[in-house]
Design a protein around this motif. Structure first.
Motif: not given
Length: 425
Positions: A394-398
């Protein structure tokens, strides 16, 4: 500062020749800062226990072995600060002498703290987070040669711990410690698969750390290792049987027929955590050059279904397999941790050194498990691409945004990161 040609240097398993033009060993943090600031492309390499090219560099590799000093123990804060290149086994020896412990260790005590943390490497135990969850603070050299320190109060800390080496080169890491404890290790053989599937949660909660070893073929798991803390209840320690299996009559190696001489103490003999939580002793270097490894981690609620899928593929898997180890870990909130957001089960595959055959099999395994959302260990062999990996975190983009902010010119981006994490979305 020692510099040498990178040509001819291989990883621990010998399956990867590094492309780096040179390898440097700075003797001081200041030398490291100067090297990073001047290099157009740079990566750090630890004990080289990665089976893919995550640590490789097209130009300069940094080896931190010359940057290891005595750890700093803070008894009031219950932390220890270590140089990033220190091996867990050496740190464990330091802590034992002073009456302290880490909460967990990986199978091998030979791996470096920085490498293990950066890839979310783990031990096992239903209630035990992976090794990265012990990080209270870290210091790294950034792309411009500056020093950056973050701790748990820093906004980006949870994104910076499991960094894959994309954010800078770690120099110092502060880890949580606790009072020392003793562990006994009991091994059981011949536990029926039917019993494992019916009692998976009971089996994995039977000790502080539990490992199930198997070829995935046949009606039985070959071995179950229980690592029990002696300061807790010991419901199965010293028992003659365990969920249909029987207590081993002699010390065992995870691989059938191999001597247990390099394995950690078994037969229920209590001893320091440092000599029991790992499977192997620091004085020995087991199997280097004789194996390849893959590992997939998924929600623990999927464990029994995953076992069924993999056992159903045993005709394809077993001919290439030395052993499969099944372990559990507690969930965490580290962005690129393979245990992010969920208690996990891991399926660790130790393969025969037949890389072409293994890499041909992995896509079929990954496809069969795809609906269970398996996250591959970052430092082992897998074939999932960036698009597939992005769906798992879920935090890949972050994390991508954080990497771009700290390293806008991609100084720490190598082929692995370009393919798997930081390429064009």
């Amino acid at each position: 500062m020692l510099e040498e040609s990178g040509a001819g240097h291989y990883n621990w398993a010998g399956n990867l020749r590094y492309a780096a033009a040179e390898i440097a060993q700075p003797a001081t943090v200041e030398e490291l800062q100067a090297l990073v600031a001047a290099a157009p492309s740079v990566r750090a390499v630890g004990t080289r226990h990665s089976f893919n090219d995550i640590a490789d560099s097209p130009a300069l590799m940094i080896n931190l072995e010359k940057l290891i000093s005595t750890p700093e123990l803070d008894e009031s804060a219950l932390t220890v600060t270590v140089d990033a290149g220190m091996r867990y086994g050496d740190l464990a020896g330091f802590l034992v002498e002073r009456g302290y412990a880490l909460h967990n260790l990986a199978s091998l005590p030979h791996i470096s703290v920085a490498g293990a943390v950066a890839t979310a490497t783990h031990g096992s135990g239903n209630l035990n987070g992976n090794l990265a969850t012990a990080v209270a603070a870290l210091e790294l050299v950034t792309a411009d040669g500056g020093l950056l320190r973050v701790d748990r109060s820093s906004p980006d800390c949870n994104g910076m711990v499991v960094s894959l080496g994309a954010l800078g080169i770690n120099t110092r890491i502060t880890l949580d410690v606790e009072p020392a404890y003793e562990v006994r290790q009991d091994v059981f053989t011949g536990v029926p698969w039917s019993s494992v599937e019916e009692n998976f949660n009971e089996i994995t909660s039977a000790a502080y750390s539990v490992s199930i070893f198997s070829s995935l073929a046949g009606p039985e798991a070959s071995q179950v290792w229980l690592k029990s803390r002696t300061d807790a209840e010991l419901p199965y320690a010293g028992k003659p049987d365990f969920f249909g299996g029987t207590a081993a009559a002699e010390p065992m190696h995870p691989l059938p027929g191999m001597s247990a001489v390099n394995c950690s103490q078994q037969m229920g003999v209590p001893g320091p955590w440092s000599d029991r939580l790992s499977h192997f002793r620091l004085a020995f270097t087991p199997s280097n050059g004789d194996e390849l490894q893959s590992e997939y981690l998924m929600d623990r609620g999927s464990a029994v279904e995953a076992i069924g899928i993999l056992r159903g593929m045993s005709a394809e898997i077993a001919p290439l397999l030395q052993v499969c180890e099944i372990r559990t870990m507690a969930g965490d909130d580290l962005w690129l941790s393979t245990n992010y957001g969920a208690d996990s089960v891991g399926f660790h595959f130790t393969w025969k050194p037949r890389q072409d055959d293994v890499e041909a099999l992995l896509p079929r395994m990954e496809a069969a498990l795809a609906h269970l959302l398996p996250r591959p260990h970052w430092g082992k062999l897998f074939t999932l691409d960036q698009e597939q990996l992005q769906e798992l975190y879920p935090r890949f983009g972050d994390f991508r945004d954080l990497a771009l902010r700290l390293d806008p010119d991609g100084k720490f981006v190598n082929s692995f990161l370009s393919r798997k994490v930081l390429g064009q979305a």
